[in-house]
Design a protein around this motif. Structure first.
Motif, PDB file in Angstrom:
ATOM      1  N   PHE A  94       0.830  -1.206   0.000  1.00 28.89           N
ATOM      2  CA  PHE A  94       0.000   0.000   0.000  1.00 28.89           C
ATOM      3  C   PHE A  94       0.867   1.259   0.000  1.00 28.89           C
ATOM      4  O   PHE A  94       0.530   2.256  -0.622  1.00 28.89           O
ATOM      5  CB  PHE A  94      -0.933  -0.006   1.217  1.00 28.89           C
ATOM      6  CG  PHE A  94      -2.048  -1.005   1.108  1.00 28.89           C
ATOM      7  CD1 PHE A  94      -3.216  -0.689   0.435  1.00 28.89           C
ATOM      8  CD2 PHE A  94      -1.926  -2.263   1.669  1.00 28.89           C
ATOM      9  CE1 PHE A  94      -4.255  -1.617   0.328  1.00 28.89           C
ATOM     10  CE2 PHE A  94      -2.945  -3.193   1.560  1.00 28.89           C
ATOM     11  CZ  PHE A  94      -4.115  -2.872   0.892  1.00 28.89           C
ATOM     12  N   SER A  95       1.980   1.181   0.710  1.00 29.21           N
ATOM     13  CA  SER A  95       2.905   2.317   0.718  1.00 29.21           C
ATOM     14  C   SER A  95       3.466   2.572  -0.680  1.00 29.21           C
ATOM     15  O   SER A  95       3.532   3.717  -1.145  1.00 29.21           O
ATOM     16  CB  SER A  95       4.046   2.057   1.710  1.00 29.21           C
ATOM     17  OG  SER A  95       4.905   3.166   1.782  1.00 29.21           O
ATOM     18  N   ALA A  96       3.861   1.495  -1.374  1.00 29.37           N
ATOM     19  CA  ALA A  96       4.391   1.640  -2.731  1.00 29.37           C
ATOM     20  C   ALA A  96       3.315   2.128  -3.701  1.00 29.37           C
ATOM     21  O   ALA A  96       3.575   2.949  -4.589  1.00 29.37           O
ATOM     22  CB  ALA A  96       4.969   0.309  -3.212  1.00 29.37           C
ATOM     23  N   LEU A  97       2.088   1.623  -3.529  1.00 36.49           N
ATOM     24  CA  LEU A  97       0.986   2.079  -4.376  1.00 36.49           C
ATOM     25  C   LEU A  97       0.728   3.568  -4.165  1.00 36.49           C
ATOM     26  O   LEU A  97       0.474   4.316  -5.115  1.00 36.49           O
ATOM     27  CB  LEU A  97      -0.274   1.266  -4.063  1.00 36.49           C
ATOM     28  CG  LEU A  97      -1.425   1.330  -5.070  1.00 36.49           C
ATOM     29  CD1 LEU A  97      -0.967   0.909  -6.457  1.00 36.49           C
ATOM     30  CD2 LEU A  97      -2.582   0.460  -4.603  1.00 36.49           C
TER      31      LEU A  97
ATOM     32  N   ILE B  37      -2.963   1.890   5.720  1.00 37.68           N
ATOM     33  CA  ILE B  37      -1.991   1.261   6.618  1.00 37.68           C
ATOM     34  C   ILE B  37      -2.282   1.708   8.055  1.00 37.68           C
ATOM     35  O   ILE B  37      -2.401   2.909   8.316  1.00 37.68           O
ATOM     36  CB  ILE B  37      -0.559   1.674   6.228  1.00 37.68           C
ATOM     37  CG1 ILE B  37      -0.286   1.309   4.756  1.00 37.68           C
ATOM     38  CG2 ILE B  37       0.469   1.019   7.138  1.00 37.68           C
ATOM     39  CD1 ILE B  37       0.998   1.893   4.210  1.00 37.68           C
ATOM     40  N   PRO B  38      -2.416   0.783   8.996  1.00 38.59           N
ATOM     41  CA  PRO B  38      -2.665   1.169  10.398  1.00 38.59           C
ATOM     42  C   PRO B  38      -1.608   2.148  10.910  1.00 38.59           C
ATOM     43  O   PRO B  38      -0.414   1.997  10.605  1.00 38.59           O
ATOM     44  CB  PRO B  38      -2.604  -0.163  11.149  1.00 38.59           C
ATOM     45  CG  PRO B  38      -2.948  -1.190  10.116  1.00 38.59           C
ATOM     46  CD  PRO B  38      -2.376  -0.684   8.826  1.00 38.59           C
TER      47      PRO B  38
ATOM     48  N   TRP C 179       8.695   5.493   8.905  1.00 36.70           N
ATOM     49  CA  TRP C 179       8.987   6.907   8.644  1.00 36.70           C
ATOM     50  C   TRP C 179       8.813   7.224   7.156  1.00 36.70           C
ATOM     51  O   TRP C 179       8.400   8.334   6.810  1.00 36.70           O
ATOM     52  CB  TRP C 179      10.402   7.258   9.115  1.00 36.70           C
ATOM     53  CG  TRP C 179      11.515   6.764   8.231  1.00 36.70           C
ATOM     54  CD1 TRP C 179      12.213   5.612   8.364  1.00 36.70           C
ATOM     55  CD2 TRP C 179      12.051   7.420   7.077  1.00 36.70           C
ATOM     56  NE1 TRP C 179      13.143   5.485   7.364  1.00 36.70           N
ATOM     57  CE2 TRP C 179      13.074   6.590   6.563  1.00 36.70           C
ATOM     58  CE3 TRP C 179      11.771   8.618   6.425  1.00 36.70           C
ATOM     59  CZ2 TRP C 179      13.812   6.934   5.439  1.00 36.70           C
ATOM     60  CZ3 TRP C 179      12.514   8.959   5.301  1.00 36.70           C
ATOM     61  CH2 TRP C 179      13.521   8.122   4.807  1.00 36.70           C
ATOM     62  N   ARG C 180       9.093   6.248   6.276  1.00 31.69           N
ATOM     63  CA  ARG C 180       8.916   6.504   4.842  1.00 31.69           C
ATOM     64  C   ARG C 180       7.440   6.684   4.489  1.00 31.69           C
ATOM     65  O   ARG C 180       7.074   7.531   3.670  1.00 31.69           O
ATOM     66  CB  ARG C 180       9.510   5.348   4.031  1.00 31.69           C
ATOM     67  CG  ARG C 180      11.024   5.271   4.076  1.00 31.69           C
ATOM     68  CD  ARG C 180      11.546   4.130   3.208  1.00 31.69           C
ATOM     69  NE  ARG C 180      12.997   4.069   3.209  1.00 31.69           N
ATOM     70  CZ  ARG C 180      13.726   3.451   4.128  1.00 31.69           C
ATOM     71  NH1 ARG C 180      13.109   2.842   5.130  1.00 31.69           N
ATOM     72  NH2 ARG C 180      15.037   3.440   4.071  1.00 31.69           N
ATOM     73  N   THR C 181       6.591   5.859   5.106  1.00 31.63           N
ATOM     74  CA  THR C 181       5.155   5.984   4.865  1.00 31.63           C
ATOM     75  C   THR C 181       4.661   7.340   5.356  1.00 31.63           C
ATOM     76  O   THR C 181       3.876   8.022   4.674  1.00 31.63           O
ATOM     77  CB  THR C 181       4.396   4.852   5.584  1.00 31.63           C
ATOM     78  OG1 THR C 181       4.910   3.601   5.146  1.00 31.63           O
ATOM     79  CG2 THR C 181       2.912   4.917   5.273  1.00 31.63           C
ATOM     80  N   LYS C 182       5.135   7.737   6.536  1.00 34.77           N
ATOM     81  CA  LYS C 182       4.747   9.048   7.067  1.00 34.77           C
ATOM     82  C   LYS C 182       5.274  10.171   6.178  1.00 34.77           C
ATOM     83  O   LYS C 182       4.605  11.194   5.976  1.00 34.77           O
ATOM     84  CB  LYS C 182       5.274   9.208   8.496  1.00 34.77           C
ATOM     85  CG  LYS C 182       4.612   8.268   9.501  1.00 34.77           C
ATOM     86  CD  LYS C 182       5.252   8.393  10.878  1.00 34.77           C
ATOM     87  CE  LYS C 182       4.616   7.431  11.863  1.00 34.77           C
ATOM     88  NZ  LYS C 182       5.274   7.483  13.193  1.00 34.77           N
TER      89      LYS C 182
END
Length: 854
Positions: free
Chosen positions: A660-663, A683-684, A690-693
């Motif tokens: 989901f982060s890559a999408l 993503i919960p 930190w990359r997702t944030k």
């Protein structure tokens, strides 16, 4: 030279008491002494009194510097360096035993004992070579053998500092060492690690054949040196008519006159000796002999085209790590998942209130340890779902390419539990083997229970796969209870901190042979790094893992841990070395390919990363391997393929959050901001990295919600204050808010943080920070370097456009901006001041004006 010199000043008074003389060498005199403070015997080495002078002292200091870097069980250790202003002394490990020369005279050793000593020498020499250290004086006199049969290399550094002409004009020195010199060293030519391999070949020849490879007779030193450079060595079959062909081939290659005809590394020599040791001298079939020979022989060059083809083949096979000789030895790979521990009934333990999660963590650790006792097997990370049954979980594991699942079921009544262990074939969901036995949950018995569970779990697998059972490494009860709490915390990824690493470091100091503590340290460190991007955690972890070498801990487990940590860095040679060692241990190929794919991605080699990821996914269609395919597709702006791969992944594994982060990253680059936000916020919160944030902050940034973006970035910096990417994004936000002073403050921080960090992403951030601070010459040079290294990477082009625009090189800026727009990057990405400068220039193309400057 008198021994009183050691005790003349207060620095030495009361610490080292000299008891006698052990011997003398080419440069030093060695004394037997007692370390009064620690109560142990040591050897103290001082420079010979007739070798005073700056040159001799410099050589002595060099030996100290080299020994300080060499911490290995097969190398004599340096404890201390003593200096009184006029004299230097080295305090070293006292080896109770004899030199290899004396050992050969005194022992009628078996072939197995001889091979074991040679393999130990290879290990010590390999450690030195891995640090760029060449011994240059490797001979039987410089190898000590303890009373327990442990080989230890000594006298590092002295020969390294001497040039060949000086050696050849000193008869007393040549008589003792010219026998060990390689032809290139005798001739004064540059030498590398392969020079030590020639010396190793000379030692091996004498040890195995009871004869030296070159007969000296009455030759003087210079004449004997000429024989080494121009005359062939005695054929091994002549010295030992019954020598196996495999060993003869090994000795011939080691004693080749030309370095390029010798093995590439001491690791290859070790593996050839290991193969002979495993199969014995009677396994002299043609296939077996060809196998060892294949390990050592290099293909003959037939022009550049063939060399290029060979290089391509080597690259495809993983930089030479998939050697043909291993395939006939390797067992079919096993990929093992651990199912959630099933615990029923009431369980208690004296002095512990919350015993259930701790006992469950212990059982899971025991199952994990069991997989480390198996050959050709890899533990697959598996996050169990609490909403589906065990049967449904096993069905899902089948689609991930997992071969075996381990299930532990406990039925407990207070302090006693009956445990049933099952090994389940994931393909047909049948129980292959099971075993039941009682264990006690009392805190004083828990470690014994763990050891019992580990050995019984390993026994569920065929005997061919089993290594020797590990010995129990007990901890103090308080330490072990604390350790179990950390394991429980790790299994839930529950806010791990550097304090947890400090605790593990204390455990490692107390229990240096306990493999579990090293493995857990690496897992915790990787989790903290993923959350904070603090690279210092990785550096300290590699130091901790290196300290375990030679301590008796499980080698494969340490290699696994090292590989995971190395994969985050830029040390390609070190990473490939560990891969090679794991492959030589029969580690499953799909795991090796996946790790290599991830490493290539982090180094910006996306085409290679994609190729390896696809191979790994074909062998094992796991979510991780499929994800590796997608992120390499994304890195080369192949958005449609990457999106398709991720959508299939999300459908099959709906709780694999990295997808989901890559999408979200894809939708961000394409300007689909709402879709990006939906993917990221799926993503919960508690498991967002930190990359997702950072990507969520970018969503707000592109929406013009600068205060919200700032809030997200500041949250990340609280846990990761030296995060280069986030520091740079902070500067961008302030730039868009018109606060140039604050932006420059953060740009300057980026420069400081990237001074000694050479990763791809950090080059990009540094180039942009330099450009915005007005250092256009340096920023353009760095942008050009990026374009040479990774020309297809989207963010490289994005960096180049801004750098060239701020440098006033409008045509170059326009060129890369057109590429970004043509590959589908959204105009929302071009709101920063550097991009807006392009719109006002006459060199700007109509395509750019129409898309970005309306």
């Amino acid at each position: 030279m008198d021994v009183v010199a050691l005790e003349k000043t207060e620095v030495y008074q009361g610490r080292y008491s000299v008891e006698g003389t052990l011997g003398a060498g080419g440069m030093g005199v060695i004394y037997l002494a007692k370390d009064v403070k620690l109560g142990r015997k040591v050897a103290i080495k001082q420079l010979r009194s007739d070798l005073k002078g700056d040159s001799a002292e410099a050589r002595f200091h060099r030996e100290a510097q080299l020994l300080a870097r060499l911490n290995h069980s097969n190398i004599v250790r340096l404890y201390d360096v003593l200096e009184d202003g006029t004299r230097t002394a080295l305090v070293m490990e006292l080896v109770e035993g004899v030199t290899l020369r004396e050992w050969m005279r005194e022992h009628a050793a078996s072939l197995g004992e001889k091979l074991d000593l040679l393999m130990q020498i290879c290990k010590g020499l390999g450690k030195a070579h891995s640090l760029g250290i060449i011994h240059r004086d490797l001979k039987p006199e410089n190898i000590l053998v303890t009373n327990d049969g442990i080989a230890k290399i000594t006298d590092f550094g002295i020969a390294k500092a001497l040039d060949c002409d000086q050696q050849l004009t000193r008869e007393d020195h040549i008589a003792g060492s010219v026998q060990a010199m390689s032809p290139e060293q005798v001739q004064g030519a540059p030498v590398d690690a392969r020079s030590d391999l020639f010396s190793l070949g000379s030692i091996a020849f004498e040890l195995l054949c009871d004869k030296k490879p070159f007969e000296r007779g009455d030759l003087c030193a210079l004449a004997f040196a000429q024989q080494i450079t121009s005359k062939p060595h005695i054929p091994p079959q002549q010295a030992w008519p019954e020598i196996p062909k495999t060993l003869a081939a090994l000795l011939d290659h080691l004693l080749s006159k030309r370095p390029e005809q010798r093995p590439d590394s001491v690791q290859q020599v070790y593996e050839a000796l290991e193969l002979v040791g495993k199969h014995g001298i009677t396994a002299d079939t043609q296939k077996y002999s060809e196998t060892v020979t294949q390990l050592l022989v290099k293909p003959r060059k037939k022009g550049r085209r063939i060399a290029a083809h060979l290089a391509i083949i080597s690259s495809i096979l993983g930089v030479g790590i998939f050697w043909a000789w291993q395939t006939f030895m390797q067992l079919p790979p096993q990929y093992i998942a651990i199912l959630p521990v099933q615990l029923s009934g009431e369980i208690s333990a004296q002095g512990e209130k919350n015993v259930k999660p701790l006992f469950t963590a212990m059982v899971r650790q025991a199952l994990t340890n069991a997989t480390a006792q198996l050959k050709s097997s890899a533990l697959v990370s598996h996050t169990p779902s609490t909403t589906i049954t065990i049967e449904e979980q096993i069905q899902k594991l089948n689609s991930r390419g997992i071969t075996d699942a381990l299930l532990a079921q406990l039925n407990c009544i207070e302090l006693r539990c009956n445990i049933e262990l099952q090994r389940i074939n994931v393909n047909n969901q049948q129980i292959v083997k099971q075993i039941s036995f009682p264990v006690l949950s009392d805190s004083g018995q828990t470690q014994q229970a763990q050891h019992t569970i580990t050995n019984n779990t390993a026994a569920l697998f065929p005997e061919d796969y089993r290594k020797k059972p590990t010995t129990e490494m007990k901890m103090d009860a308080v330490d072990y209870n604390h350790y179990l709490k950390l394991l429980s915390k790790l299994s839930q990824n529950d806010n791990l901190q550097e304090d947890d690493l400090d605790f593990l470091e204390e455990l490692i100091a107390k229990y240096p042979r306990n493999t579990n503590t090293y493995r857990t340290y690496a897992e915790v460190a990787a989790s903290i790094y993923n959350a904070t991007n603090n690279s210092k955690v990785l550096t300290s972890t590699l130091g901790i893992l290196s300290s375990a070498e030679g301590s008796g801990t499980d080698e494969v487990a340490l290699l696994e841990a090292k590989l995971r940590i190395k994969s985050y860095g830029a040390d390609r040679q070190g990473f490939e070395s560990i891969l090679s060692k794991l492959q030589s241990k029969g580690y499953p190929s799909a795991y090796i390919l996946a790790e290599f794919a991830r490493f290539q991605y982090l180094q910006g080699n996306y085409s290679d990363g994609l190729a390896y990821a696809k191979q790994a996914a074909n062998l094992r269609p796991t979510p991780h391997n499929t994800y590796l395919v997608a992120i390499n597709q994304l890195a080369t702006a192949n958005y449609d393929s990457a999106r398709s791969t991720l959508q299939k992944l999300n459908k099959q594994w709906p709780e694999y959050w990295p997808a989901f982060s890559a999408l979200g990253a894809i939708e961000l680059e394409l300007g689909n901001i709402t879709l990006a936000e939906q993917a990221i916020t799926t993503i919960p919160k508690n498991i967002r990295t930190w990359r997702t944030k950072s990507n969520l902050g970018t969503v707000f940034f592109l929406q013009g919600k600068y205060s919200q973006a700032l809030g997200v970035y500041q949250e990340v910096l609280q846990n990761s204050p030296n995060n280069i990417a986030i520091t740079f994004h902070m500067a961008e936000v302030y730039l868009m808010q018109g606060n140039k002073a604050k932006a420059n403050e953060y740009f300057n921080q980026v420069i400081v943080l990237t001074n000694e960090n050479s990763s791809l992403n950090n080059w990009q951030h540094r180039a942009l920070a330099l450009a915005y601070l007005g250092n256009t010459a340096s920023s353009v040079a760095l942008a050009m370097k990026l374009l040479r290294e990774v020309p297809e990477h989207t963010y490289t082009k994005y960096t180049a456009v801004q750098v060239y625009a701020l440098a006033g090189e409008w045509q170059s800026a326009n060129y890369y901006l057109e590429q970004l727009l043509s590959q589908g990057m959204s105009p929302e990405w071009f709101n920063l001041p550097a991009f807006q400068l392009i719109c006002a220039q006459p060199q700007t193309s109509q395509a750019v004006l129409n898309t970005m400057c309306r």
